[in-house]
Design a protein around this motif. Sequence first.
Motif, PDB file in Angstrom:
ATOM      1  N   ASP A   1       6.835  91.416  44.388  1.00  0.00           N
ATOM      2  CA  ASP A   1       7.652  90.178  44.225  1.00  0.00           C
ATOM      3  C   ASP A   1       8.407  90.275  42.964  1.00  0.00           C
ATOM      4  O   ASP A   1       9.704  90.249  42.679  1.00  0.00           O
ATOM      5  CB  ASP A   1       6.989  88.813  44.245  1.00  0.00           C
TER       6      ASP A   1
ATOM      7  N   TYR B   1      10.690  93.459  43.097  1.00  0.00           N
ATOM      8  CA  TYR B   1      11.719  93.381  43.800  1.00  0.00           C
ATOM      9  C   TYR B   1      13.010  92.366  42.638  1.00  0.00           C
ATOM     10  O   TYR B   1      14.107  92.637  43.117  1.00  0.00           O
ATOM     11  CB  TYR B   1      11.649  92.607  44.997  1.00  0.00           C
TER      12      TYR B   1
ATOM     13  N   ALA C   1      16.830  96.029  42.555  1.00  0.00           N
ATOM     14  CA  ALA C   1      17.231  96.006  44.054  1.00  0.00           C
ATOM     15  C   ALA C   1      16.868  97.553  44.461  1.00  0.00           C
ATOM     16  O   ALA C   1      16.912  98.615  43.720  1.00  0.00           O
ATOM     17  CB  ALA C   1      18.789  96.017  44.051  1.00  0.00           C
ATOM     18  N   GLU C   2      16.569  97.578  45.824  1.00  0.00           N
ATOM     19  CA  GLU C   2      16.081  98.675  46.531  1.00  0.00           C
ATOM     20  C   GLU C   2      15.030  99.547  45.674  1.00  0.00           C
ATOM     21  O   GLU C   2      15.190 100.564  45.534  1.00  0.00           O
ATOM     22  CB  GLU C   2      17.383  99.697  46.774  1.00  0.00           C
TER      23      GLU C   2
ATOM     24  N   GLN D   1      12.038  94.961  50.874  1.00  0.00           N
ATOM     25  CA  GLN D   1      13.466  94.529  50.630  1.00  0.00           C
ATOM     26  C   GLN D   1      14.276  95.026  51.767  1.00  0.00           C
ATOM     27  O   GLN D   1      15.553  95.070  51.776  1.00  0.00           O
ATOM     28  CB  GLN D   1      13.928  95.169  49.360  1.00  0.00           C
TER      29      GLN D   1
ATOM     30  N   LYS E   1      11.154  87.342  47.482  1.00  0.00           N
ATOM     31  CA  LYS E   1      12.285  88.137  47.000  1.00  0.00           C
ATOM     32  C   LYS E   1      12.575  89.372  48.037  1.00  0.00           C
ATOM     33  O   LYS E   1      13.809  89.471  48.186  1.00  0.00           O
ATOM     34  CB  LYS E   1      12.006  88.666  45.608  1.00  0.00           C
ATOM     35  N   GLY E   2      11.591  89.863  48.342  1.00  0.00           N
ATOM     36  CA  GLY E   2      11.938  91.186  49.113  1.00  0.00           C
ATOM     37  C   GLY E   2      12.426  90.564  50.371  1.00  0.00           C
ATOM     38  O   GLY E   2      13.499  91.096  50.919  1.00  0.00           O
TER      39      GLY E   2
ATOM     40  N   ASP F   1      16.098  89.389  49.705  1.00  0.00           N
ATOM     41  CA  ASP F   1      17.041  90.461  49.716  1.00  0.00           C
ATOM     42  C   ASP F   1      17.447  91.230  51.075  1.00  0.00           C
ATOM     43  O   ASP F   1      18.608  91.527  51.382  1.00  0.00           O
ATOM     44  CB  ASP F   1      16.155  91.699  48.734  1.00  0.00           C
ATOM     45  N   MET F   2      16.422  91.292  51.838  1.00  0.00           N
ATOM     46  CA  MET F   2      16.502  91.965  52.982  1.00  0.00           C
ATOM     47  C   MET F   2      17.513  91.001  54.044  1.00  0.00           C
ATOM     48  O   MET F   2      18.536  91.700  54.581  1.00  0.00           O
ATOM     49  CB  MET F   2      15.140  92.036  53.827  1.00  0.00           C
TER      50      MET F   2
END
Length: 170
Positions: free
Chosen positions: A6, A9, A13-14, A44, A66-67, A70-71
């Motif tokens: 977490d 991420y 990013a990525e 992510q 967070k992953g 983002d996804m």
Amino acid sequence: MGYDYDRLYRDEAEALGAPTRALLDAFAAYLTAPARVLDLGCGQGRDALPLARMGHTVVGVDLSPKGIADMVAAAEAEGLAVTGHVADITAFVPEGRFDALLFDRTLHMLDAADRHAVLARLIGHLDPGGVLLIADEASNMAGFRGVLDASGQAWDRLTDRHGNLFARRS
Ligand SMILES: C[S@@+](CC[C@H](N)C(=O)[O-])C[C@H]1O[C@@H](n2cnc3c(N)ncnc32)[C@H](O)[C@@H]1O
């Protein structure tokens, strides 16, 4: 969680980069019709997003809020069929059945007993003809083969080398 994904991420990013060539090739070779894919430890969305761009419907599960955020944000921005769940795969019970299960470098995060129990339980959600895609430590592959052998289901081994075990449920 041993390693704090977490936090990673949140920093990047990525964070895990591009999908591996082995998995991209497997998606193209084995998922030739629109498929329902369950991505366990999706992070992510390194794999979930390309899979959805290929026309598949993806359910991603990860411990990292967070992953998953983002996804889901990336999927919404592109109008992709991806849903995310913040959950522990040792307890997560998916709704419905799937044409593909993906564990991309997730199972090695669990201790051996959990790793095998999770795999044994979740392959029960794979439909006949469905594909199991595992990328993990090469040293863990014997244990995964043992789970498949003990599953009471027949498996067609598609790839079993270099830390990739891909198999189709007969
Ligand atoms: C090496 S990363 C791989 C992420 C993703 N599959 C990829 O290839 O980009 C491992 C992932 O497994 C997740 N993870 C570890 N243990 C987990 C658990 N018990 N339940 C759900 N996710 C878990 C981590 O949060 C992390 O995102």
